[in-house]
Design a protein around this motif. Structure first.
Motif, mmCIF file in Angstrom:
data_model
loop_
_atom_site.group_PDB
_atom_site.id
_atom_site.type_symbol
_atom_site.label_atom_id
_atom_site.label_comp_id
_atom_site.label_asym_id
_atom_site.label_seq_id
_atom_site.Cartn_x
_atom_site.Cartn_y
_atom_site.Cartn_z
ATOM 1 N N ARG A 203 80.118 -21.505 3.668
ATOM 2 C CA ARG A 203 79.824 -20.080 3.854
ATOM 3 C C ARG A 203 80.916 -19.363 4.632
ATOM 4 N N HIS A 204 81.332 -19.934 5.773
ATOM 5 C CA HIS A 204 82.293 -19.233 6.631
ATOM 6 C C HIS A 204 83.679 -19.129 6.002
ATOM 7 N N GLU A 205 83.944 -19.914 4.955
ATOM 8 C CA GLU A 205 85.243 -19.889 4.294
ATOM 9 C C GLU A 205 85.334 -18.803 3.210
ATOM 10 N N ARG A 206 84.207 -18.198 2.833
ATOM 11 C CA ARG A 206 84.221 -17.320 1.670
ATOM 12 C C ARG A 206 83.460 -16.026 1.846
ATOM 13 N N LYS A 207 82.699 -15.878 2.917
ATOM 14 C CA LYS A 207 81.844 -14.704 3.030
ATOM 15 C C LYS A 207 82.075 -13.990 4.348
ATOM 16 N N GLY A 208 82.298 -12.661 4.274
ATOM 17 C CA GLY A 208 82.537 -11.881 5.476
ATOM 18 C C GLY A 208 81.294 -11.192 6.003
ATOM 19 N N PHE A 209 80.136 -11.547 5.449
ATOM 20 C CA PHE A 209 78.884 -10.946 5.901
ATOM 21 C C PHE A 209 77.783 -11.999 5.813
ATOM 22 N N ASP A 210 76.706 -11.760 6.515
ATOM 23 C CA ASP A 210 75.592 -12.703 6.480
ATOM 24 C C ASP A 210 74.290 -11.982 6.825
ATOM 25 N N PHE A 211 74.134 -10.784 6.300
ATOM 26 C CA PHE A 211 72.985 -9.973 6.656
ATOM 27 C C PHE A 211 72.211 -9.582 5.399
ATOM 28 N N PHE A 212 71.477 -10.528 4.869
ATOM 29 C CA PHE A 212 70.763 -10.270 3.626
ATOM 30 C C PHE A 212 69.715 -9.170 3.803
ATOM 31 N N SER A 213 69.075 -9.149 4.954
ATOM 32 C CA SER A 213 68.059 -8.130 5.183
ATOM 33 C C SER A 213 68.671 -6.737 5.181
ATOM 34 N N GLU A 214 69.891 -6.608 5.746
ATOM 35 C CA GLU A 214 70.564 -5.313 5.771
ATOM 36 C C GLU A 214 71.009 -4.882 4.375
ATOM 37 N N ILE A 215 71.433 -5.863 3.569
ATOM 38 C CA ILE A 215 71.816 -5.551 2.191
ATOM 39 C C ILE A 215 70.606 -5.031 1.430
ATOM 40 N N ALA A 216 69.486 -5.713 1.579
ATOM 41 C CA ALA A 216 68.259 -5.296 0.895
ATOM 42 C C ALA A 216 67.833 -3.900 1.351
ATOM 43 N N LYS A 217 67.936 -3.659 2.653
ATOM 44 C CA LYS A 217 67.559 -2.341 3.196
ATOM 45 C C LYS A 217 68.480 -1.251 2.672
ATOM 46 N N THR A 218 69.775 -1.544 2.622
ATOM 47 C CA THR A 218 70.747 -0.562 2.145
ATOM 48 C C THR A 218 70.450 -0.133 0.710
ATOM 49 N N PHE A 219 70.043 -1.102 -0.109
ATOM 50 C CA PHE A 219 69.765 -0.798 -1.515
ATOM 51 C C PHE A 219 68.282 -0.489 -1.771
ATOM 52 N N ASN A 220 67.521 -0.329 -0.700
ATOM 53 C CA ASN A 220 66.117 0.099 -0.814
ATOM 54 C C ASN A 220 65.262 -0.915 -1.565
ATOM 55 N N PHE A 221 65.417 -2.177 -1.221
ATOM 56 C CA PHE A 221 64.624 -3.266 -1.780
ATOM 57 C C PHE A 221 63.547 -3.684 -0.772
ATOM 58 N N GLU A 222 62.419 -4.149 -1.281
ATOM 59 C CA GLU A 222 61.501 -4.895 -0.422
ATOM 60 C C GLU A 222 62.180 -6.215 -0.094
ATOM 61 N N PHE A 223 61.939 -6.757 1.112
ATOM 62 C CA PHE A 223 62.678 -7.959 1.528
ATOM 63 C C PHE A 223 61.763 -8.966 2.210
ATOM 64 N N ALA A 224 62.079 -10.249 1.988
ATOM 65 C CA ALA A 224 61.414 -11.344 2.709
ATOM 66 C C ALA A 224 62.386 -12.504 2.798
ATOM 67 N N ASP A 225 62.297 -13.266 3.871
ATOM 68 C CA ASP A 225 63.099 -14.478 3.970
ATOM 69 C C ASP A 225 62.290 -15.562 4.661
ATOM 70 N N GLY A 226 62.815 -16.796 4.593
ATOM 71 C CA GLY A 226 62.075 -17.886 5.206
ATOM 72 C C GLY A 226 62.702 -19.229 4.922
ATOM 73 N N ASP A 227 61.932 -20.267 5.190
ATOM 74 C CA ASP A 227 62.355 -21.654 5.043
ATOM 75 C C ASP A 227 61.978 -22.138 3.643
ATOM 76 N N GLY A 228 62.982 -22.360 2.816
ATOM 77 C CA GLY A 228 62.734 -22.783 1.443
ATOM 78 C C GLY A 228 62.169 -24.177 1.304
ATOM 79 N N THR A 229 62.136 -24.949 2.390
ATOM 80 C CA THR A 229 61.565 -26.294 2.310
ATOM 81 C C THR A 229 60.056 -26.285 2.533
ATOM 82 N N GLN A 230 59.510 -25.137 2.885
ATOM 83 C CA GLN A 230 58.072 -25.022 3.136
ATOM 84 C C GLN A 230 57.418 -24.325 1.940
ATOM 85 N N ALA A 231 56.907 -25.113 1.007
ATOM 86 C CA ALA A 231 56.382 -24.573 -0.247
ATOM 87 C C ALA A 231 55.241 -23.588 -0.016
#
Length: 199
Positions: free
Chosen positions: A57-85
């Protein structure tokens, strides 16, 4: 597909799953913009293992704010632990309800871990671009976590064993079918490549 669902007023939601390596692509941001502009019934799900094939990630991406991206584009947003079904299912139901209420597209971001190589059945920790975590199974394997959640939820261990045996049987059957299947004929190389009647 999402535009078709909207045009036909079908009530369907199109779900698109992708790895975090895709979010550096221009088409990703074009999709966000178009879905936001048209208020498409589209749910984007980012499965984030912090890798784009072998690039960290740190070698290729200059951002790490998925929630801010979603907010900027007016999306509903959720995040979490993908290992917890159970958590994934719960948050998916919640965001679908919010999308239906608001008319906005949705964006979900879940953390995962890639156990094997990018393409293939083997581990690749010996390649030097990442280290094997000491707690890999305990921290990242979703199956034992789901097993414990099912037991806690009242599912009998015997029932879980039966399900496990059915799944293993299907896997073994699929492997056997693949090993004994004939190779496709050479003309299959052209299947779905050209429009009918153009060759």
């Amino acid at each position: 597909a999402a535009l078709t669902a909207q045009y036909n007023n079908s009530g369907k939601v199109v779900v698109c799953l992708f790895g975090d390596g895709a979010v550096e692509e221009g088409v990703f941001f074009e999709t966000l913009n178009f879905a936001s502009l048209k208020k498409l019934p589209l749910l984007l799900v980012c499965e984030d293992n912090e890798l784009a094939i072998h690039s960290l990630r740190h070698e290729r991406k200059g951002f790490d704010f998925f929630s801010e991206i979603a907010k900027t584009f007016n999306f509903e947003f959720a995040d979490g632990d993908g290992t917890q079904a159970v958590e994934v299912v719960g948050k998916t139901r919640d965001i679908l309800a919010r999308m239906k209420s608001s008319g906005k597209p949705g964006f979900m971001h879940f953390n995962y871990f890639r156990f094997l190589e990018h393409v293939g059945p083997l581990e690749d920790f010996d390649k030097g671009y990442r280290k094997k975590p000491d707690d890999m199974i305990e921290r990242w394997d979703p199956i034992p976590k789901l097993y414990k959640a099912c037991l806690s939820g009242g599912v009998p261990a015997a029932k879980l064993k039966q399900i496990e045996e059915q799944i293993l049987g299907r896997i073994e059957g699929s492997i056997l079918k693949a090993k004994t299947a004939s190779f496709p004929p050479p003309q299959e190389l052209y299947a779905d490549v050209f429009a009918e009647g153009t060759r």
